[in-house]
Design a protein around this motif. Structure first.
Motif, PDB file in Angstrom:
ATOM      1  N   LEU A  48       0.875  -1.174   0.000  1.00 36.53           N
ATOM      2  CA  LEU A  48       0.000   0.000   0.000  1.00 36.53           C
ATOM      3  C   LEU A  48       0.908   1.218   0.000  1.00 36.53           C
ATOM      4  CD1 LEU A  48      -2.366  -1.226   2.856  1.00 36.53           C
ATOM      5  CD2 LEU A  48      -2.898  -1.278   0.420  1.00 36.53           C
ATOM      6  N   GLY A  49       1.402   1.567  -1.162  1.00 36.12           N
ATOM      7  CA  GLY A  49       2.391   2.633  -1.234  1.00 36.12           C
ATOM      8  C   GLY A  49       3.674   2.189  -0.559  1.00 36.12           C
ATOM      9  N   ALA A  50       4.076   2.910   0.504  1.00 32.15           N
ATOM     10  CA  ALA A  50       5.302   2.560   1.228  1.00 32.15           C
ATOM     11  C   ALA A  50       5.060   1.526   2.319  1.00 32.15           C
ATOM     12  CB  ALA A  50       5.904   3.828   1.838  1.00 32.15           C
ATOM     13  N   PHE A  51       3.825   1.045   2.449  1.00 36.92           N
ATOM     14  CA  PHE A  51       3.467   0.069   3.471  1.00 36.92           C
ATOM     15  C   PHE A  51       3.371  -1.334   2.862  1.00 36.92           C
ATOM     16  CE2 PHE A  51       2.280   4.088   5.081  1.00 36.92           C
ATOM     17  CZ  PHE A  51       2.181   4.024   6.455  1.00 36.92           C
ATOM     18  N   HIS A  52       3.616  -2.354   3.698  1.00 38.67           N
ATOM     19  CA  HIS A  52       3.417  -3.746   3.304  1.00 38.67           C
ATOM     20  C   HIS A  52       2.497  -4.380   4.342  1.00 38.67           C
ATOM     21  CE1 HIS A  52       6.947  -4.103   0.435  1.00 38.67           C
ATOM     22  NE2 HIS A  52       7.112  -2.913   0.985  1.00 38.67           N
ATOM     23  N   ALA A  53       1.390  -4.969   3.904  1.00 40.12           N
ATOM     24  CA  ALA A  53       0.439  -5.632   4.805  1.00 40.12           C
ATOM     25  C   ALA A  53       0.345  -7.098   4.424  1.00 40.12           C
ATOM     26  CB  ALA A  53      -0.934  -4.968   4.725  1.00 40.12           C
ATOM     27  N   ALA A  54       0.376  -7.986   5.414  1.00 37.34           N
ATOM     28  CA  ALA A  54       0.376  -9.417   5.092  1.00 37.34           C
ATOM     29  C   ALA A  54      -0.224 -10.240   6.216  1.00 37.34           C
ATOM     30  CB  ALA A  54       1.795  -9.901   4.810  1.00 37.34           C
ATOM     31  N   GLN A  55      -0.752 -11.391   5.829  1.00 33.51           N
ATOM     32  CA  GLN A  55      -1.193 -12.407   6.784  1.00 33.51           C
ATOM     33  C   GLN A  55      -0.171 -13.532   6.739  1.00 33.51           C
ATOM     34  OE1 GLN A  55      -5.093 -14.269   6.142  1.00 33.51           O
ATOM     35  NE2 GLN A  55      -5.407 -14.124   8.350  1.00 33.51           N
ATOM     36  N   TYR A  56       0.237 -14.003   7.910  1.00 35.29           N
ATOM     37  CA  TYR A  56       1.334 -14.955   8.061  1.00 35.29           C
ATOM     38  C   TYR A  56       0.818 -16.157   8.835  1.00 35.29           C
ATOM     39  CZ  TYR A  56       6.025 -16.404   9.869  1.00 35.29           C
ATOM     40  OH  TYR A  56       7.181 -17.065  10.218  1.00 35.29           O
ATOM     41  N   MET A  83      -9.106  -3.403  10.358  1.00 32.36           N
ATOM     42  CA  MET A  83      -8.590  -2.595   9.257  1.00 32.36           C
ATOM     43  C   MET A  83      -7.449  -3.296   8.532  1.00 32.36           C
ATOM     44  SD  MET A  83      -8.601   1.129  11.150  1.00 32.36           S
ATOM     45  CE  MET A  83      -7.900   1.989   9.743  1.00 32.36           C
ATOM     46  N   LEU A  84      -6.617  -3.992   9.285  1.00 34.57           N
ATOM     47  CA  LEU A  84      -5.485  -4.679   8.671  1.00 34.57           C
ATOM     48  C   LEU A  84      -5.960  -5.825   7.783  1.00 34.57           C
ATOM     49  CD1 LEU A  84      -2.484  -4.725   8.363  1.00 34.57           C
ATOM     50  CD2 LEU A  84      -2.284  -5.934  10.540  1.00 34.57           C
ATOM     51  N   ARG A  85      -6.987  -6.543   8.229  1.00 34.39           N
ATOM     52  CA  ARG A  85      -7.551  -7.606   7.392  1.00 34.39           C
ATOM     53  C   ARG A  85      -8.102  -7.032   6.088  1.00 34.39           C
ATOM     54  NH1 ARG A  85      -9.535  -9.152  12.505  1.00 34.39           N
ATOM     55  NH2 ARG A  85      -8.436 -10.989  13.319  1.00 34.39           N
ATOM     56  N   GLU A  86      -8.767  -5.894   6.192  1.00 31.60           N
ATOM     57  CA  GLU A  86      -9.303  -5.246   4.994  1.00 31.60           C
ATOM     58  C   GLU A  86      -8.173  -4.819   4.066  1.00 31.60           C
ATOM     59  OE1 GLU A  86     -12.400  -5.009   4.061  1.00 31.60           O
ATOM     60  OE2 GLU A  86     -13.188  -5.920   5.894  1.00 31.60           O
ATOM     61  N   ALA A  87      -7.088  -4.343   4.621  1.00 33.63           N
ATOM     62  CA  ALA A  87      -5.949  -3.917   3.812  1.00 33.63           C
ATOM     63  C   ALA A  87      -5.319  -5.098   3.079  1.00 33.63           C
ATOM     64  CB  ALA A  87      -4.905  -3.235   4.691  1.00 33.63           C
ATOM     65  N   ILE A  88      -5.239  -6.237   3.755  1.00 37.27           N
ATOM     66  CA  ILE A  88      -4.627  -7.430   3.156  1.00 37.27           C
ATOM     67  C   ILE A  88      -5.460  -7.953   1.988  1.00 37.27           C
ATOM     68  CG2 ILE A  88      -4.061  -9.862   3.621  1.00 37.27           C
ATOM     69  CD1 ILE A  88      -3.359  -8.914   6.510  1.00 37.27           C
ATOM     70  N   THR A  89      -6.782  -7.857   2.104  1.00 39.80           N
ATOM     71  CA  THR A  89      -7.676  -8.409   1.080  1.00 39.80           C
ATOM     72  C   THR A  89      -8.226  -7.338   0.143  1.00 39.80           C
ATOM     73  OG1 THR A  89      -9.570  -8.226   2.593  1.00 39.80           O
ATOM     74  CG2 THR A  89      -8.344 -10.307   2.588  1.00 39.80           C
ATOM     75  N   LEU A  90      -7.721  -6.117   0.214  1.00 41.07           N
ATOM     76  CA  LEU A  90      -8.213  -5.026  -0.623  1.00 41.07           C
ATOM     77  C   LEU A  90      -8.148  -5.406  -2.102  1.00 41.07           C
ATOM     78  CD1 LEU A  90      -9.167  -2.032  -0.540  1.00 41.07           C
ATOM     79  CD2 LEU A  90      -6.758  -1.406  -0.908  1.00 41.07           C
ATOM     80  N   SER A 140      -3.762   3.187   4.265  1.00 42.24           N
ATOM     81  CA  SER A 140      -2.522   3.077   5.039  1.00 42.24           C
ATOM     82  C   SER A 140      -2.411   4.214   6.053  1.00 42.24           C
ATOM     83  CB  SER A 140      -1.308   3.068   4.103  1.00 42.24           C
ATOM     84  OG  SER A 140      -1.232   4.254   3.343  1.00 42.24           O
ATOM     85  N   THR A 141      -2.852   5.422   5.671  1.00 46.80           N
ATOM     86  CA  THR A 141      -2.830   6.553   6.598  1.00 46.80           C
ATOM     87  C   THR A 141      -3.790   6.313   7.767  1.00 46.80           C
ATOM     88  OG1 THR A 141      -2.257   8.113   4.846  1.00 46.80           O
ATOM     89  CG2 THR A 141      -3.243   9.033   6.845  1.00 46.80           C
ATOM     90  N   ALA A 142      -4.968   5.759   7.465  1.00 47.91           N
ATOM     91  CA  ALA A 142      -5.947   5.464   8.522  1.00 47.91           C
ATOM     92  C   ALA A 142      -5.391   4.431   9.498  1.00 47.91           C
ATOM     93  CB  ALA A 142      -7.245   4.969   7.897  1.00 47.91           C
ATOM     94  N   LEU A 143      -4.701   3.413   8.981  1.00 44.60           N
ATOM     95  CA  LEU A 143      -4.082   2.413   9.852  1.00 44.60           C
ATOM     96  C   LEU A 143      -3.027   3.051  10.751  1.00 44.60           C
ATOM     97  CD1 LEU A 143      -3.647  -0.718   7.552  1.00 44.60           C
ATOM     98  CD2 LEU A 143      -4.471  -0.766   9.902  1.00 44.60           C
ATOM     99  N   LEU A 144      -2.214   3.911  10.163  1.00 45.12           N
ATOM    100  CA  LEU A 144      -1.148   4.555  10.922  1.00 45.12           C
ATOM    101  C   LEU A 144      -1.722   5.472  11.998  1.00 45.12           C
ATOM    102  CD1 LEU A 144       1.894   4.888  11.198  1.00 45.12           C
ATOM    103  CD2 LEU A 144       1.782   6.709   9.487  1.00 45.12           C
ATOM    104  N   ASP A 145      -2.747   6.211  11.655  1.00 47.33           N
ATOM    105  CA  ASP A 145      -3.369   7.108  12.634  1.00 47.33           C
ATOM    106  C   ASP A 145      -4.008   6.326  13.780  1.00 47.33           C
ATOM    107  OD1 ASP A 145      -2.632   9.360  11.235  1.00 47.33           O
ATOM    108  OD2 ASP A 145      -4.536   9.536  10.154  1.00 47.33           O
ATOM    109  N   THR A 146      -4.652   5.201  13.447  1.00 41.54           N
ATOM    110  CA  THR A 146      -5.293   4.387  14.484  1.00 41.54           C
ATOM    111  C   THR A 146      -4.249   3.763  15.403  1.00 41.54           C
ATOM    112  OG1 THR A 146      -7.083   3.871  12.930  1.00 41.54           O
ATOM    113  CG2 THR A 146      -6.939   2.525  14.916  1.00 41.54           C
ATOM    114  N   LEU A 147      -3.151   3.283  14.819  1.00 40.53           N
ATOM    115  CA  LEU A 147      -2.067   2.733  15.638  1.00 40.53           C
ATOM    116  C   LEU A 147      -1.503   3.808  16.569  1.00 40.53           C
ATOM    117  CD1 LEU A 147       0.020   0.570  16.411  1.00 40.53           C
ATOM    118  CD2 LEU A 147       1.373   1.289  14.431  1.00 40.53           C
ATOM    119  N   THR A 148      -1.365   5.021  16.062  1.00 42.58           N
ATOM    120  CA  THR A 148      -0.841   6.111  16.884  1.00 42.58           C
ATOM    121  C   THR A 148      -1.732   6.371  18.092  1.00 42.58           C
ATOM    122  OG1 THR A 148       0.148   7.154  14.922  1.00 42.58           O
ATOM    123  CG2 THR A 148      -0.125   8.526  16.881  1.00 42.58           C
TER     124      THR A 148
END
Length: 310
Positions: free
Chosen positions: A47-55, A159-166, A179-187
């Motif tokens: 997601l741009g400069a972000f990487h989201a994954a399920q492991y 949100m992370l699950r949604e990002a992985i399956t977007l 990705s910005t919404a994820l970062l803001d929520t984590l903050t």
């Protein structure tokens, strides 16, 4: 860009190498250790400069990033993990945490770490500058457990699950906003944990005292005689209060002190700042060489001599 790696169609004698390379490509260069053949799947997208994954992995294993890895392959990313199931161990910067389903933690690619027995989790790799621009003290929270009962942690998982399956048809603008919404929520979650915006004065006080304890240990770990009593006295608190401060991070003051000394000794040996193992031990606050060697091998999986001559 989407990615999907699975060991299912890889020859058994090549699975560990395949898994190792797949994970390191998207997250951070480190060593995967296991006593069995590796079976697992990791899928997600950038997601741009972000990487989201399920492991997901079936066999017990661990990931180790050493000082040598940091030197040979510098990296300034910060990776957040959201535990879906199982019990995961994470050690970094003297903090050792045991994470359970619903818990969150972070590790810093610019420093060594050990992660043990990850079975099912989601990961979000983010640029350091973007996280620290929102919360400067975030880099001091790596290796800490953020329990599932902290408000909004569940929202991060969703949100992370949604990002992985977007959908692959999503525009770059949509990906950037997610990705910005994820970062803001984590903050927000990190602020709640750190007490930056906490209304509970006692919680904020505990956070401040814990940080003072960490700084005191960092400045004095090379003192052979440093004890829990000394740390408590330096903070003008009781030993019982000190133990409670560290218990919230999943370890004791003595464990933190030992981890800090071991990390320093590893740095001295791996960077060849000393020529003898005894020097590394004594300069790091150990006065019993045989005890040091046993702890070092247990913590890093290598003997001091292997690191010095490696």
């Amino acid at each position: 860009m989407r990615f999907d790696y699975s060991t299912q169609h890889v020859a058994s004698d090549q699975r560990l190498e395949y898994w190792h390379d797949s994970v390191c490509t998207h997250f951070v260069s480190c060593e995967c250790r296991t006593g069995a053949t590796m079976e697992g799947r990791m899928h997600g997208q950038t997601l741009g400069a972000f990487h989201a994954a399920q492991y997901a992995a079936l066999h017990p294993h661990s990931w180790h990033r050493s000082y040598q890895d940091v030197q040979h392959d510098p990296d300034d990313g910060i990776i957040m993990i959201f535990i879906e199931s199982g019990s995961v161990g994470l050690t970094q910067s003297g903090r050792a945490s045991t994470l359970h389903a619903g818990d969150i933690s972070m590790y810093d690619a610019a420093r060594p770490f050990v992660m043990s027995n990850p079975t099912s989790m989601m990961l979000l790799r983010m640029p350091r500058r973007l996280l620290l621009s929102r919360l400067a003290m975030a880099e001091h929270m790596t290796g800490s457990r953020i329990p599932s009962d902290i408000p909004i942690t569940g929202a991060i998982g969703t949100m992370l699950r949604e990002a992985i399956t977007l959908s692959g048809t999503a525009t770059e603008a949509v990906r950037a906003r997610l990705s910005t919404a994820l970062l803001d929520t984590l903050t927000v979650v990190l602020e709640l944990v750190s007490g930056v915006e906490a209304t509970d004065r006692q919680s904020a006080q505990h956070t401040m005292l814990y940080n003072k304890a960490i700084h005191f240990v960092d400045a004095n770990f090379d003192n052979y005689d440093l004890s829990v009593t000394d740390i408590a006295n330096a903070l003008n608190i009781s030993e019982r209060t000190l133990l409670r401060l560290f218990a919230k991070q999943g370890l004791t003051p003595s464990q933190h002190l030992s981890h800090r000394r071991l990390e320093h000794s590893f740095m001295l040996l791996s960077e060849r700042r000393v020529s003898q193992i005894a020097q590394a031990a004594y300069l790091s606050g150990f006065n019993d060489l045989s005890h040091f060697c046993r702890l070092f091998k247990k913590h890093f999986g290598h003997t001091p001599s292997q690191v010095l001559t490696g």
